[in-house]
Every structure is written in structure tokens, then in C-alpha cells.
Motif scaffolding. Structure first.
Motif, short mmCIF file in Angstrom:
data_model
loop_
_atom_site.label_atom_id
_atom_site.label_comp_id
_atom_site.label_asym_id
_atom_site.label_seq_id
_atom_site.Cartn_x
_atom_site.Cartn_y
_atom_site.Cartn_z
N HIS A 413 -25.27 -39.40 -20.74
CA HIS A 413 -25.24 -38.55 -21.94
C HIS A 413 -26.00 -39.23 -23.09
O HIS A 413 -26.77 -38.57 -23.81
CB HIS A 413 -23.79 -38.28 -22.34
CG HIS A 413 -23.65 -37.47 -23.58
ND1 HIS A 413 -23.96 -36.12 -23.65
CD2 HIS A 413 -23.24 -37.81 -24.84
CE1 HIS A 413 -23.74 -35.67 -24.87
NE2 HIS A 413 -23.30 -36.68 -25.61
N VAL A 414 -25.79 -40.52 -23.27
CA VAL A 414 -26.49 -41.26 -24.33
C VAL A 414 -28.00 -41.23 -24.10
O VAL A 414 -28.79 -41.03 -25.04
CB VAL A 414 -25.98 -42.72 -24.39
CG1 VAL A 414 -26.85 -43.56 -25.33
CG2 VAL A 414 -24.53 -42.76 -24.85
N GLN A 416 -29.80 -38.99 -22.38
CA GLN A 416 -30.36 -37.65 -22.61
C GLN A 416 -30.48 -37.35 -24.10
O GLN A 416 -31.48 -36.76 -24.54
CB GLN A 416 -29.47 -36.60 -21.94
CG GLN A 416 -29.55 -36.61 -20.43
CD GLN A 416 -28.73 -35.50 -19.81
OE1 GLN A 416 -29.02 -34.32 -19.97
NE2 GLN A 416 -27.66 -35.88 -19.11
N ARG A 417 -29.50 -37.76 -24.86
CA ARG A 417 -29.56 -37.53 -26.31
C ARG A 417 -30.72 -38.32 -26.92
O ARG A 417 -31.44 -37.82 -27.80
CB ARG A 417 -28.24 -37.94 -26.96
CG ARG A 417 -28.13 -37.56 -28.43
CD ARG A 417 -26.70 -37.75 -28.92
NE ARG A 417 -26.22 -39.11 -28.67
CZ ARG A 417 -24.96 -39.50 -28.87
NH1 ARG A 417 -24.05 -38.62 -29.27
NH2 ARG A 417 -24.61 -40.75 -28.64
N ALA A 418 -30.93 -39.55 -26.45
CA ALA A 418 -32.03 -40.37 -26.96
C ALA A 418 -33.39 -39.77 -26.57
O ALA A 418 -34.34 -39.81 -27.36
CB ALA A 418 -31.91 -41.79 -26.42
N GLN A 419 -33.47 -39.20 -25.37
CA GLN A 419 -34.72 -38.57 -24.96
C GLN A 419 -35.03 -37.34 -25.80
O GLN A 419 -36.19 -37.09 -26.15
CB GLN A 419 -34.63 -38.20 -23.47
CG GLN A 419 -34.66 -39.41 -22.55
CD GLN A 419 -34.42 -39.04 -21.10
OE1 GLN A 419 -33.84 -37.99 -20.78
NE2 GLN A 419 -34.85 -39.91 -20.19
N LYS A 420 -34.01 -36.57 -26.12
CA LYS A 420 -34.22 -35.36 -26.93
C LYS A 420 -34.67 -35.70 -28.34
O LYS A 420 -35.43 -34.95 -28.97
CB LYS A 420 -32.94 -34.53 -26.96
CG LYS A 420 -32.61 -33.85 -25.64
CD LYS A 420 -31.31 -33.06 -25.73
CE LYS A 420 -30.97 -32.40 -24.41
NZ LYS A 420 -29.68 -31.66 -24.47
N THR A 421 -34.18 -36.82 -28.86
CA THR A 421 -34.56 -37.23 -30.23
C THR A 421 -35.84 -38.06 -30.25
O THR A 421 -36.26 -38.51 -31.32
CB THR A 421 -33.42 -38.02 -30.89
OG1 THR A 421 -33.09 -39.15 -30.06
CG2 THR A 421 -32.18 -37.14 -31.06
N LYS A 423 -36.56 -41.05 -28.80
CA LYS A 423 -36.46 -42.51 -28.87
C LYS A 423 -37.45 -43.13 -27.87
O LYS A 423 -37.54 -42.72 -26.71
CB LYS A 423 -35.04 -42.97 -28.52
CG LYS A 423 -33.96 -42.44 -29.47
CD LYS A 423 -34.07 -43.06 -30.85
CE LYS A 423 -32.91 -42.61 -31.73
NZ LYS A 423 -33.01 -43.16 -33.11
#
Length: 593
Positions: A413-414, A416-421, A423
């Protein structure tokens, strides 16, 4: 002829828009995939043998990815395929997957894919259960057959693991050559027969032979299932989660086996009248129940499915000339022996990722199997527990393994969230899985030190304290395996079965040898000294995941298989983008953009 539901490549136009140039932008997709990145040895450089192995790996990778390109409907320059001895099959129609084709395993429903995953999980328990099934029953077998030499006591497990060494080297590549289902179903059927033979063994030598054969055929799922999961899960996130569930299942077979093998123990949980042979009858009953979902396992390997579809079309219309790309590839004995069956060994020798993962997993796996001899020394000899209670001391390891799943999903989950933003770190391939091993490695080291230095009944430390060391042991073990097995699968995709076969064979080899030293090791160094030595070796291996994060991209760039995979993905994306541009009425050539 093929119906409108099949995608067939026939006499595809030449997508060149200008004169021949070296750039891949002016070359057809399949042509780009067909060029192996073969680097000749410089004078005074690599030996001729090493150069030959690397060249063979390059050709092997390029040929397989070229076949995959045809399966995806990507044409070569003239819409033709190379066949045996270089002859051209210009009149052959090459069948491929359509966009959204329901027969393509990547497009199967969630229910069907999950059913395949569940079947592999049920199947793998047979393999891992069988590995340590007689662990607590060995003294009673030895007593019946008059075996007194202590050196022979580890052999029922060691011979099984010897089969695990040799089996994957065949089953993994064969599943990439002939399909997953035929390998899985046939090997499981023979494994069931040899399990029955163990239950009826007349003497010690025959029993050891049967155990070896059990291991050889039980090893097929270890190698083939990684390929099955790669077949049905195209998305790396979904594939990683499926592998996590599969890996969590693998640990419970060895942990439940010591409890099952207590059936003949006077201080265990069952009547002494049952006898040690019921250890294998119980394993056979579970194998029989497993056979029902296994026989219903569908084929997942795309080349085999396309070959079947093409054969059905030819049968329906004898005048049709439809073939799958796999049917036009070399399938003779020479190619099988020199290319297919040597692939796992070549990967160990020439692929730094594979060899490093093999070393680390081999040590961790061997220590896991050493625990089956170490725990009786700790909890029976030091603490005076009964064999039944000693068997239960393995359960915290299972609990630690279960704890690995929420950590895996939380990190997913962490990420995927970093990829969407956007990073930067999240775009690096190694960060998808490897950091879990960076956490699991130190936990595994701590667990060994905890176990060794807390086992002090004379100091008033209760047995529960060293027993609880199993939680970080199982957690670290699971995180290491989930991270590195997933990393292998993601890095090698089409060759995931061979890569995992190499890893399985190497760790089984060490797991055969190292547990033989458990008795002398703990006898000379004591519990604290032996566990400290194993912790030190594990600490040295802890650096491997960190090196992957540091230099992983460079390592993959030097890999023949990874380089071809990366190039294939780039060409496929370029071809698809060109096709979409063409559909929008663009004037640019598909590859001349």
C-alpha cells in the motif's frame, strides 16, 4: 479458417518507413526481439566456456521472447517465422491473442485465477509436509529396523531433500517447454505412489530410496508454481500478493509434519497402536483429497494454449494453415537437453541476481530444517518436555510467518501510494519487493540469538522464552522468502519457473548437507554457540538485499535474460503505441515514429 474471435498474423506488411538503419526505431518489433545481446569475449577475458554459456543464455532469452512477441500478435518484418534449420514458413498463419481475449490467462476472471492460486496452495502443502513428515518418527523406524548409527538418523529428511535438489532442475524448464498442467498433474500422481511406498516400506534402505523418489516428484510445484502465478497474474501487484499467499502456505507443511509424526509416540497425542506407518497414511489421505482440485487445474501456459487453439482450428478446417508460434520452434531432443534443461544451471552460473538469491535462501532454508533437530535438543534435552509438547514449540514459527502477510500488504500500500505521487524511489524496480528482505534479514538474525542465549533452564528461564523466538524467526524467514522469490519472478517473468527451480535446487542442496552437521555443531559449541554461529552467517547474507537496492539496476542491465525482457517490453509498448496512432489516422509508420 479462423473465426473472427481469433487473432491471426498473415502476410503482415513491412512496417519499415525508410532505408535500413541500426536504430530500433526503423526495425520491426519481432526483429528487435530476435537480436540476442551476445558479447564476445575479449582476448585474455572470459574463458571460451564462460563465453559459450553466456551466448547460449542470450540466444535462449531472445528466442523465447521472440516467441512471446508472436503470441501477442507482434509481426516480424515479413510476417514470417523462422522454423527448424532456418527454413521460412511464409505460408503459415500465426495465431495470437486478441486484445481482451478471454482464453488468455491474463484475462481470466478473478474467480478462475483465485481458484488456480488456491489449488497451488493446497498442492504445495503436500510437498512441504512430505519433507519433514517422519521427523519425530525416525527413532521408532530405526528401532523397528535395527538402525543404531546416529549418522543415519537425518537420512529420511536428507534423502527427500536430495530429490528436491534434482527435481526442480527438470520440472521447471519442462513446464516452460510443454506446459504447467502436464508437469504438475503427472508428478503429483507419481509422488502419491511413492508416498504409499513409504507407508509399506519393508526395510530401511528401501524406505530411503522411496523418500528420495518422493522428494524428486514433490519438488515440481516448488519450481512450476512461480510460472503458473506469472502466467495468470500480469499485474505485478496482484502477482506479488498471490506469491505472498503461496509462500505463507509453504511453511505450514513442515511445521505440521512433526505433530503428525507423533502418532506413534507414547508421550505424544495418539495411541501407540497406530504405529509410525500412519504418519505416511495420513500424508497419503491428504494427497488423495488434494488430487481432486489438482486434476481440475487448467493449463495456464500461453504457448501451449495457443498451440491447442491452432490445432483445433486445423482440425475444424483441414485446409487452414494456422499455427501457434511455439509449434514452429525447435522441440527436438538436442534443444531440450542443451538449452531447456541446462537453463537453471546457466542462470545460477551467469545471473548474479539468481546466484545471490540462491546463496541467501539456501542458508535460511537450511537453518529452518536444522531446527527440526535443534528443537528436540533444546526443549527435550534441556527442558525435559515431552515429544508432543516439543512438536507444539514449532507453532510460534507459523505465527511469525502469518504476521509477514499484513506487513507485506502494508508495504504494498505504501509503495502504490508513493508511485501515484511520483516519488522517485518508488520507480526503482528493487523497491517493489526487496526492502521486505532488508527487514526480514535482521529479524532472522535476532531470532537465532534470542533462541540460543535464552535457552537456560539452569538460570530459571522458562521454556516459553526461547519458544517465542520462533515468532521473529518465522517473520524474518517469511519476509526474506516473499521478497526474494517475488523479486526473481518479477525480474525473469517468462523464465520465472527456471529461476525458481535454480533457487529451489540450490537451497535444497544446502538443506541436505548442513542439517547433517546439526548434531556435531550443537554438541561441540552448545546451544548458544551454535545459534550464534548461524546468526553470524545469516548476518553476512543480510547485505545481499541492500546491495540489490544499491546496484540492482546495474546488475539487471548486465543480465542477458533481464536485458531481453526490458527490450521486449519497450518494443511491445512502442508497437502498441504505433498501432493506436495508426488507428487514430496518424500518417506515421508504426515503428517510424
Amino acid at each position: 479458417m479462423p473465426s473472427s474471435g481469433e487473432n491471426v498474423v498473415k502476410d503482415k506488411p513491412d512496417f519499415h518507413t525508410g532505408p535500413e538503419q541500426d536504430s530500433n526505431l526503423h526495425r520491426s518489433p519481432a526483429d528487435s526481439l530476435s537480436d540476442a545481446s551476445i558479447h564476445e569475449a575479449h582476448p585474455g577475458g572470459l574463458s571460451h566456456l564462460a563465453d559459450l554459456v553466456r551466448s547460449l543464455s542470450s540466444r535462449d532469452a531472445a528466442a523465447r521472447y521472440r516467441e512471446e512477441a508472436a503470441d501477442d500478435g507482434i509481426p516480424d518484418r515479413n510476417g514470417r517465422r523462422e522454423g527448424k534449420e532456418g527454413s521460412q514458413f511464409a505460408d503459415r498463419e500465426i495465431i495470437s491473442w486478441e486484445e481482451g481475449d478471454k482464453e488468455n490467462p491474463h484475462n481470466w476472471t478473478h474467480v478462475k485465477r483465485n481458484r488456480v492460486l488456491l489449488t497451488t496452495m493446497v498442492l504445495i502443502i503436500n510437498s512441504t509436509l512430505g519433507s519433514s513428515l517422519p521427523s519425530m518418527a525416525i527413532p521408532y523406524m530405526a528401532k523397528e529396523w535395527g538402525v543404531t548409527a546416529q549418522e543415519q538418523m537425518p537420512l529420511p529428511i536428507a534423502t527427500f531433500l536430495m530429490g528436491f535438489v534434482l527435481g526442480p532442475m527438470m520440472w521447471g524448464p519442462l513446464s516452460e517447454q510443454y506446459g504447467r498442467r502436464i508437469v504438475v498433474v503427472s508428478t503429483f500422481s507419481v509422488f502419491t505412489i511413492w508416498t504409499l511406498a513409504c507407508a509399506l516400506a519393508p526395510n530401511w534402505p528401501a524406505f530411503l530410496v522411496f523418500r528420495f523418489l518422493c522428494g524428486a516428484f514433490a519438488s515440481a510445484p516448488i519450481a512450476a508454481v512461480a510460472g503458473v502465478i506469472a502466467d495468470v497474474y500480469a499485474d505485478p501487484v496482484a502477482r506479488g500478493r498471490a506469491m505472498a499467499y503461496f509462500m505463507a502456505t509453504t511453511v505450514f507443511g513442515p511445521l505440521f509434519a512433526p505433530i503428525i509424526s507423533l502418532t506413534e509416540c507414547p508421550q505424544g497425542f495418539c495411541s501407540t497402536s497406530i504405529g509410525w506407518r500412519w504418519t505416511f497414511w495420513i500424508g497419503l489421505i491428504y494427497a488423495g483429497l488434494t488430487f481432486i482440485p489438482v486434476i481440475l487445474l487448467p493449463e495456464t501456459y500461453a504457448p501451449v494454449l495457443l498451440a491447442r487453439k491452432a490445432a483445433a482450428l486445423r482440425k475444424r478446417d483441414p485446409e487452414s494453415n494456422v499455427y501457434a508460434a511455439a509449434e514452429l520452434e525447435d522441440r527436438d531432443l538436442k534443444q531440450l537437453v542443451t538449452v531447456v534443461l541446462t537453463r537453471p544451471m546457466r542462470m545460477i552460473l551467469t545471473e548474479l541476481i539468481v546466484s545471490s538469491v540462491c546463496m541467501y535462501l539456501a542458508l535460511v532454508y537450511a537453518i529452518f530444517y536444522m531446527s527440526f533437530q535443534a528443537f528436540p535438543r533444546i526443549f527435550q534435552d534441556l527442558y525435559g518436555l515431552s515429544p508432543g509438547v516439543t512438536g507444539l514449540c514449532f507453532l510460534p514459527i507459523g505465527g511469525g510467518c502469518v504476521l509477514g502477510l499484513p506487513i507485506f500488504f502494508a508495504y504494498d500500500h505504501v509503495l502504490q501510494r508513493a508511485q501515484k505521487t511520483g516519488k522517485k524511489w518508488a520507480k526503482q524496480e528493487e523497491y517493489r519487493r526487496v526492502p521486505l528482505a532488508c527487514l526480514g534479514g535482521p529479524l532472522f538474525v535476532v531470532s537465532l540469538l534470542w533462541l540460543g542465549w535464552s535457552a537456560r533452564p539452569a538460570s530459571g528461564v522458562p521454556f516459553v522464552v526461547p519458544m517465542l523466538a520462533g515468532i521473529p524467526f518465522g517473520l524474518g524467514w517469511m519476509l526474506i522468502f516473499m521478497a526474494l522469490i517475488n523479486y526473481l519472478t518479477d525480474a525473469y517473468e517468462l523464465f520465472a519457473a527456471s529461476a525458481n527451480a535454480a533457487a529451489s535446487a540450490s537451497r535444497s542442496l544446502v538443506a541436505v548437507v548442513l542439517p547433517l552437521a546439526t548434531g556435531p555443531l550443537f554438541g561441540r559449541l552448545g546451544v548458544a554457540g551454535a545459534c550464534s554461529l548461524l546468526a553470524g552467517l545469516s548476518a553476512l547474507m543480510c547485505g545481499i538485499p541492500f546491495v540489490f537496492i544499491w546496484k540492482g539496476e546495474r546488475i539487471r542491465a548486465g543480465s542477458r535474460f533481464c536485458a531481453e525482457l526490458r527490450r521486449r517490453k519497450g518494443v511491445v509498448e512502442g508497437w502498441k503505441e504505433g498501432a493506436r496512432e495508426s488507428e487514430r489516422g496518424g500518417n506515421k509508420g508504426i515503428m517510424g515514429m
